[in-house]
Design a protein around this motif. Structure first.
Motif, PDB file in Angstrom:
ATOM      1  N   ILE A 173      18.108 -23.368 -24.727  1.00 46.28           N
ATOM      2  CA  ILE A 173      16.726 -23.592 -25.140  1.00 46.28           C
ATOM      3  C   ILE A 173      15.842 -23.834 -23.915  1.00 46.28           C
ATOM      4  O   ILE A 173      14.730 -23.316 -23.816  1.00 46.28           O
ATOM      5  CB  ILE A 173      16.646 -24.771 -26.131  1.00 46.28           C
ATOM      6  N   LEU A 174      16.359 -24.610 -22.971  1.00 44.18           N
ATOM      7  CA  LEU A 174      15.585 -24.863 -21.750  1.00 44.18           C
ATOM      8  C   LEU A 174      15.373 -23.580 -20.958  1.00 44.18           C
ATOM      9  O   LEU A 174      14.293 -23.349 -20.401  1.00 44.18           O
ATOM     10  CB  LEU A 174      16.284 -25.903 -20.879  1.00 44.18           C
ATOM     11  N   ASP A 229       2.223 -28.012 -19.144  1.00 40.26           N
ATOM     12  CA  ASP A 229       2.671 -26.911 -20.000  1.00 40.26           C
ATOM     13  C   ASP A 229       2.574 -27.246 -21.491  1.00 40.26           C
ATOM     14  O   ASP A 229       2.853 -26.399 -22.330  1.00 40.26           O
ATOM     15  CB  ASP A 229       4.115 -26.532 -19.671  1.00 40.26           C
ATOM     16  N   GLN A 230       2.219 -28.494 -21.813  1.00 44.15           N
ATOM     17  CA  GLN A 230       2.173 -28.899 -23.217  1.00 44.15           C
ATOM     18  C   GLN A 230       0.755 -29.244 -23.693  1.00 44.15           C
ATOM     19  O   GLN A 230       0.582 -29.942 -24.687  1.00 44.15           O
ATOM     20  CB  GLN A 230       3.096 -30.115 -23.446  1.00 44.15           C
ATOM     21  N   CYS A 268      17.384 -31.167 -25.010  1.00 46.81           N
ATOM     22  CA  CYS A 268      17.507 -29.729 -25.263  1.00 46.81           C
ATOM     23  C   CYS A 268      18.794 -29.144 -24.682  1.00 46.81           C
ATOM     24  O   CYS A 268      19.230 -29.510 -23.589  1.00 46.81           O
ATOM     25  CB  CYS A 268      16.313 -28.988 -24.670  1.00 46.81           C
ATOM     26  N   LEU A 307       9.492 -18.760 -20.548  1.00 48.92           N
ATOM     27  CA  LEU A 307       8.218 -18.534 -21.247  1.00 48.92           C
ATOM     28  C   LEU A 307       7.045 -19.153 -20.492  1.00 48.92           C
ATOM     29  O   LEU A 307       6.046 -18.488 -20.213  1.00 48.92           O
ATOM     30  CB  LEU A 307       8.305 -19.123 -22.660  1.00 48.92           C
ATOM     31  N   VAL A 308       7.176 -20.446 -20.125  1.00 49.57           N
ATOM     32  CA  VAL A 308       6.035 -21.128 -19.506  1.00 49.57           C
ATOM     33  C   VAL A 308       5.805 -20.692 -18.069  1.00 49.57           C
ATOM     34  O   VAL A 308       4.744 -20.945 -17.502  1.00 49.57           O
ATOM     35  CB  VAL A 308       6.176 -22.675 -19.569  1.00 49.57           C
ATOM     36  N   ASP A 325      10.866 -26.365 -13.206  1.00 54.12           N
ATOM     37  CA  ASP A 325      11.809 -25.928 -14.233  1.00 54.12           C
ATOM     38  C   ASP A 325      12.580 -27.149 -14.705  1.00 54.12           C
ATOM     39  O   ASP A 325      13.076 -27.944 -13.891  1.00 54.12           O
ATOM     40  CB  ASP A 325      12.801 -24.899 -13.672  1.00 54.12           C
ATOM     41  N   SER A 363      12.647 -21.679 -22.626  1.00 52.95           N
ATOM     42  CA  SER A 363      11.365 -22.363 -22.428  1.00 52.95           C
ATOM     43  C   SER A 363      10.849 -22.169 -21.008  1.00 52.95           C
ATOM     44  O   SER A 363       9.670 -21.871 -20.798  1.00 52.95           O
ATOM     45  CB  SER A 363      11.522 -23.864 -22.714  1.00 52.95           C
ATOM     46  N   ASN A 364      11.735 -22.352 -20.023  1.00 57.00           N
ATOM     47  CA  ASN A 364      11.325 -22.175 -18.634  1.00 57.00           C
ATOM     48  C   ASN A 364      10.834 -20.754 -18.379  1.00 57.00           C
ATOM     49  O   ASN A 364       9.845 -20.531 -17.671  1.00 57.00           O
ATOM     50  CB  ASN A 364      12.488 -22.496 -17.688  1.00 57.00           C
ATOM     51  N   SER A 387      16.021 -32.924 -18.859  1.00 55.01           N
ATOM     52  CA  SER A 387      15.786 -33.000 -20.305  1.00 55.01           C
ATOM     53  C   SER A 387      17.035 -33.560 -20.978  1.00 55.01           C
ATOM     54  O   SER A 387      18.140 -33.056 -20.776  1.00 55.01           O
ATOM     55  CB  SER A 387      15.475 -31.618 -20.873  1.00 55.01           C
TER      56      SER A 387
END
Length: 326
Positions: free
Chosen positions: A237-238, A198-199, A233, A244-245, A255, A241-242, A230
């Motif tokens: 925020i996680l 994902d990065q 974070c 979105l990706v 996740d 992010s989860n 993580s």
């Protein structure tokens, strides 16, 4: 005894080639993006020229949409600069005339040397038995080819008959002997890949996240483990992010979870600034409001991508009388 051309040298050489060819209008940035892609895939000019010849010959024939021709069309479609294949060939010829390589050639020529010379290949393989590849989501085909040549795909090393061996040999000594001491201790090389699909951000430099996903086929017995916790974070925020990706296609399903799910912060807010100055004013206004409400200055952080941005933020804060630590 060869020279290594940096970016400036390479561009100067390309301009010389263009001038010799009599081309008046030329986008050198686009040309070097294409060269980066070609060398990241280990596609040399002769190989591409042969493919183009095949595609051209198949035009207006029943073979025009065959699997082989469509595969070549896909390969050639990666290159958009005008007359790329011809200029690429002349550029490589000019490098050879000057006994020089550019940065991408260093990796590719090393790989080809190991592929073509069993003696050299076995010498280096027996010297290095452990590999850790970081940021593997941004790996390219040339790098995988190098790693495969160095490790034989992670297979156990079998010493060929009549090979030159030594208990103390090192490949860097140039003797090209097989290091039997290292092989006895580690008959099979170990390889660890670390990354997150994902990065992946370097496709414009020729990396392909699909190469990461194909590692299990290239390296038999590869174990895949997800490190999902993580430590940096907040849960909010996680969660964002989860969410979105999750829209990314062909990704490993995973996740991330926070190390402390009980932590709480306000909702994530986003705004679109017109320019960097507008953004800095907005951040400064938020900082002033936070501290006016009794907030601790050490609890207010501004994260920036570059040092120049950090200095611009600090300058604006200081001008407003706010305490700043860079």
């Amino acid at each position: 005894n060869f020279s290594i051309f940096d970016e400036s040298d390479s561009r100067s050489l390309a301009n010389d080639v263009i001038e010799e060819m009599g081309i008046e209008s030329f986008d050198i940035d686009e040309f070097f993006r294409d060269i980066e892609t070609a060398k990241a895939r280990m596609l040399d000019p002769a190989f591409l020229a042969a493919g183009k010849k095949k595609v051209d010959a198949a035009k207006d024939t029943p073979n025009a949409n065959s699997a082989d021709i469509n595969r070549w069309k896909k390969i050639l479609g990666h290159f958009t600069s005008e007359n790329f294949i011809e200029i690429y060939g002349r550029y490589q010829g000019a490098l050879q005339e000057q006994n020089a390589v550019d940065f991408n050639d260093l990796l590719n020529r090393t790989t080809r040397l190991m592929q073509q010379s069993e003696e050299v290949r076995n010498s280096w393989r027996s010297s290095f038995r452990h590999f850790m590849v970081d940021e593997v989501q941004d790996i390219n085909r040339a790098q995988v080819a190098w790693l495969t040549a160095m490790t034989d795909g992670g297979r156990e090393f079998e010493i060929p008959e009549n090979a030159r061996t030594s208990e103390h040999s090192e490949a860097a000594n140039g003797g090209h002997e097989i290091n039997t001491y290292r092989l006895r201790k580690f008959p099979r090389p170990t390889i660890a890949f670390v990354g997150d699909d994902d990065q992946s951000i370097y496709a414009f430099r020729g990396s392909e996240v699909e190469v990461m996903r194909g590692l299990e086929q290239r390296f038999p017995g590869l174990e895949k483990r997800f490190l999902k916790t993580s430590y940096r974070c907040q849960p909010a925020i996680l969660a964002a992010s989860n969410g979105l990706v999750a829209n990314n296609q062909n990704r490993y399903g995973k996740d991330l979870v926070p190390t402390d799910a009980a932590q709480h912060m306000g909702p994530i807010r986003m705004f679109h600034a017109k320019n960097p100055d507008d953004e800095i004013v907005r951040i400064r206004t938020e900082a002033e409001a936070y501290m006016a409400d009794g907030g601790n200055p050490s609890e207010f952080a501004v994260l920036t991508r570059t040092r120049d941005l950090a200095k611009a933020v600090a300058k604006s804060f200081r001008a407003a009388g706010l305490p700043v630590v860079e």
